[in-house]
Design a protein around this motif. Structure first.
Motif, PDB file in Angstrom:
ATOM      1  N   PHE A  76       0.930  -1.257  -0.014  1.00  0.00           N
ATOM      2  CA  PHE A  76      -0.118   0.016   0.120  1.00  0.00           C
ATOM      3  C   PHE A  76       0.804   1.310  -0.080  1.00  0.00           C
ATOM      4  CE2 PHE A  76      -2.170  -3.308   2.700  1.00  0.00           C
ATOM      5  CZ  PHE A  76      -3.173  -3.726   1.723  1.00  0.00           C
ATOM      6  N   ASP A  77       0.345   2.444  -0.590  1.00  0.00           N
ATOM      7  CA  ASP A  77       0.968   3.722  -0.522  1.00  0.00           C
ATOM      8  C   ASP A  77       0.097   4.705   0.327  1.00  0.00           C
ATOM      9  OD1 ASP A  77       3.131   2.965  -2.232  1.00  0.00           O
ATOM     10  OD2 ASP A  77       1.885   2.969  -4.050  1.00  0.00           O
ATOM     11  N   GLY A  78       0.703   5.469   0.550  1.00  0.00           N
ATOM     12  CA  GLY A  78      -0.051   6.774   1.195  1.00  0.00           C
ATOM     13  C   GLY A  78      -0.397   6.570   2.591  1.00  0.00           C
ATOM     14  N   ASN A  79      -1.462   7.246   3.203  1.00  0.00           N
ATOM     15  CA  ASN A  79      -2.059   7.075   4.363  1.00  0.00           C
ATOM     16  C   ASN A  79      -3.579   6.467   4.365  1.00  0.00           C
ATOM     17  OD1 ASN A  79       0.434   8.496   5.375  1.00  0.00           O
ATOM     18  ND2 ASN A  79      -0.456  10.479   4.835  1.00  0.00           N
ATOM     19  N   GLN A  80      -4.009   5.769   5.235  1.00  0.00           N
ATOM     20  CA  GLN A  80      -5.342   5.241   5.363  1.00  0.00           C
ATOM     21  C   GLN A  80      -5.416   4.677   6.568  1.00  0.00           C
ATOM     22  OE1 GLN A  80      -5.726   1.242   3.014  1.00  0.00           O
ATOM     23  NE2 GLN A  80      -3.661   2.022   2.156  1.00  0.00           N
ATOM     24  N   ALA A  81      -6.854   4.441   6.979  1.00  0.00           N
ATOM     25  CA  ALA A  81      -7.450   3.818   8.225  1.00  0.00           C
ATOM     26  C   ALA A  81      -8.446   2.823   7.852  1.00  0.00           C
ATOM     27  CB  ALA A  81      -7.625   4.824   9.158  1.00  0.00           C
ATOM     28  N   GLN A  82      -8.497   2.008   8.661  1.00  0.00           N
ATOM     29  CA  GLN A  82      -9.652   0.889   8.858  1.00  0.00           C
ATOM     30  C   GLN A  82     -10.150   0.543   9.750  1.00  0.00           C
ATOM     31  OE1 GLN A  82      -8.444  -2.513   6.445  1.00  0.00           O
ATOM     32  NE2 GLN A  82     -10.396  -3.586   6.301  1.00  0.00           N
ATOM     33  N   LEU A  83     -11.581   0.423   9.818  1.00  0.00           N
ATOM     34  CA  LEU A  83     -12.188   0.173  11.121  1.00  0.00           C
ATOM     35  C   LEU A  83     -13.027  -1.276  10.579  1.00  0.00           C
ATOM     36  CD1 LEU A  83     -13.217   0.430  13.977  1.00  0.00           C
ATOM     37  CD2 LEU A  83     -15.267   1.481  13.040  1.00  0.00           C
ATOM     38  N   ALA A  84     -13.049  -2.196  11.458  1.00  0.00           N
ATOM     39  CA  ALA A  84     -13.572  -3.726  11.408  1.00  0.00           C
ATOM     40  C   ALA A  84     -14.662  -3.972  12.467  1.00  0.00           C
ATOM     41  CB  ALA A  84     -12.682  -4.890  10.577  1.00  0.00           C
ATOM     42  N   VAL A  85     -15.794  -4.555  12.443  1.00  0.00           N
ATOM     43  CA  VAL A  85     -16.444  -4.865  13.473  1.00  0.00           C
ATOM     44  C   VAL A  85     -17.064  -6.249  13.252  1.00  0.00           C
ATOM     45  CG1 VAL A  85     -18.539  -4.403  14.984  1.00  0.00           C
ATOM     46  CG2 VAL A  85     -17.223  -2.645  14.083  1.00  0.00           C
ATOM     47  N   SER A  86     -16.921  -7.164  13.904  1.00  0.00           N
ATOM     48  CA  SER A  86     -17.527  -8.758  13.780  1.00  0.00           C
ATOM     49  C   SER A  86     -18.497  -8.702  15.000  1.00  0.00           C
ATOM     50  CB  SER A  86     -16.335  -9.684  14.176  1.00  0.00           C
ATOM     51  OG  SER A  86     -15.249  -9.435  12.952  1.00  0.00           O
TER      52      SER A  86
END
Length: 446
Positions: A64-74
């Motif tokens: 991956f490049d750049g900046n990113q964020a991720q939220l996951a809910v199970s």
């Protein structure tokens, strides 16, 4: 009155309570990624479809490049159905109570968070916050196996900062630290009637004078993880990963509720046992290793495979230390097996913005039949999974995964003559278990 034997039996009981709070495949939570769940975690160490794959292999950050964020809910919907149970004291007195206790499992909502920054063309910094181990089971206070287990809750939170370095255009190496917090609470009934009768205390009636024990503790500990991700040929991805064991010291307390008839109070006064006290135990969360392959087929299709190993054989014994000198240290033998997880999956880019996923898996339980407990009546399991990914905008994507897990039959056969079971008695129980899991995640790139 002969009270020393009864006190030792209760000490063993409290020790087993704490020990089982940290054992069994039911404590390992794979559900950290909606994307990987859709493929039953096939290719989890190699796929690198989004940031959530860093839980399985930190080196996927090199994709991956750049900046990113991720939220996951199970959402984990567990059915732990007690089909039938019978129990008796070590002396042979039948234990009355509910023998079909319905669903004994706690449903759970498990979050996960990931973020990545790219401070240099070849360096990626990442952070993952996960719940890698967890448990929640609870029976009614009056079920026939109440001396073995009533309530079991176990939770962890793991903070995983990572540095990934792109050694070449096709090879990334990564390392990270694990900072993990864990807490547990367990309860069971105490058969003061049987303990009192064994010690010739007048008025003792087996199974009719119950008290209760509760053990609770928590602790912080540290470990590390390593990863390698390679794409030596375009479309062929290979991943290797390792998460270290985490040595944890649980500091907490043991609390006892005595019976109304005064049998427990008599034992406490004579020996000093059954008094509320601080307690400590050391536990090793197991090491894990994985290898995965992700192979593109043309422009729109891909297949993937995964093998993951968990080193549960590190759990050979636990030693519980009590601050109360009247309660001696207790050693419990377990001898668990290492376990394996194998998965196969496939994906299809149905359109430029929609991807469909499927997967199957076999998940081996580390629990030997003779050690199976009503706290975690675990067995081998089989996964059927599906999922989809939707690219909403260039910088925003949504993923959904679903799986149904089938369990093999699980029978509990605990004998009152087994180590630690003198105060618990005999228990035979059969279970029918299954799990449904739904995971949703959102990725934002900025």
């Amino acid at each position: 009155m002969r009270v020393a034997h009864g006190a030792s039996a209760m000490v063993a009981l409290a020790a087993i309570l704490t020990a089982e709070s940290a054992l069994g495949a039911g404590f390992a939570i794979k559900e950290q990624s909606a994307t990987a769940l859709g493929n039953a975690f096939a290719g989890a160490t190699a796929g690198g479809e989004d940031l959530s794959y860093m839980f399985f292999n930190p080196a996927v950050l090199g994709r991956f490049d750049g900046n990113q964020a991720q939220l996951a809910v199970s959402g984990i919907l567990t059915k732990l159905n007690l089909e039938e149970a019978t129990a008796s004291t070590t002396g042979g007195t039948p234990i009355t109570g509910s023998n079909r206790d319905g669903d004994a499992a706690h449903d759970a909502v498990v979050p996960a968070f990931y973020a990545m920054a790219s401070p240099h063309e070849q360096i990626r910094l990442g952070i993952g916050v996960n719940v890698p181990f967890g448990l929640g089971t609870e029976y009614s206070d009056g079920w026939v196996g109440r001396y073995h287990a009533i309530k079991s809750t176990f939770e962890t939170v793991n903070f995983n900062p990572v540095v990934a370095v792109k050694a070449t255009d096709w090879l990334t190496l990564a390392a990270g630290a694990q900072l993990q917090y864990a807490e547990a609470e367990l309860t069971n009934a105490i058969d003061f009637g049987s303990i009192g009768a064994a010690n010739l205390i007048p008025g003792s009636v087996p199974t009719q004078q119950d008290g209760q024990a509760r053990v609770k503790g928590d602790g912080w500990a540290y470990g590390y993880n390593l990863g390698v991700h390679a794409e030596p040929v375009k479309g062929t991805r290979i991943g290797l990963s390792y998460r270290s064991k985490i040595d944890t010291t649980f500091d907490g307390n043991a609390r006892f509720r005595l019976d109304d008839a005064g049998i427990g109070a008599t034992l406490k006064g004579a020996t000093g046992a059954f008094a509320n006290t601080a307690a400590e135990t050391k536990f090793e969360f197991p090491p894990m290793a994985g290898i995965g392959v992700h192979q593109a087929i043309g422009e729109d299709f891909a297949v993937m495979a995964e093998a993951q190993w968990t080193g549960w054989s590190t759990l050979d014994e636990l030693i519980i230390k009590f601050d109360n000198p009247s309660q001696p240290d207790n050693v419990s033998e377990y001898q668990w097996n290492d376990s394996w997880f194998f998965a196969l999956g496939g994906s299809w880019d149905a359109t430029r913005s929609l991807k469909l996923r499927v997967g199957v898996a076999w998940d081996q339980s580390p629990v030997r039949n003779r050690y199976r407990s009503p706290r975690v009546p675990d067995s081998d399991r089989y996964w059927l999974a599906t999922g989809l990914g939707w690219q909403i905008r260039d910088n925003l994507s949504l993923d959904l995964g679903y799986t149904h897990i089938f369990f093999e039959d699980a029978d509990v056969d605990q004998s009152g003559t087994d180590p630690g079971n003198a105060a618990r008695g005999n228990l035979e129980a059969s279970y029918e278990n299954h799990i449904d899991i739904v995971t949703l995640s959102l990725v934002y790139r900025f």
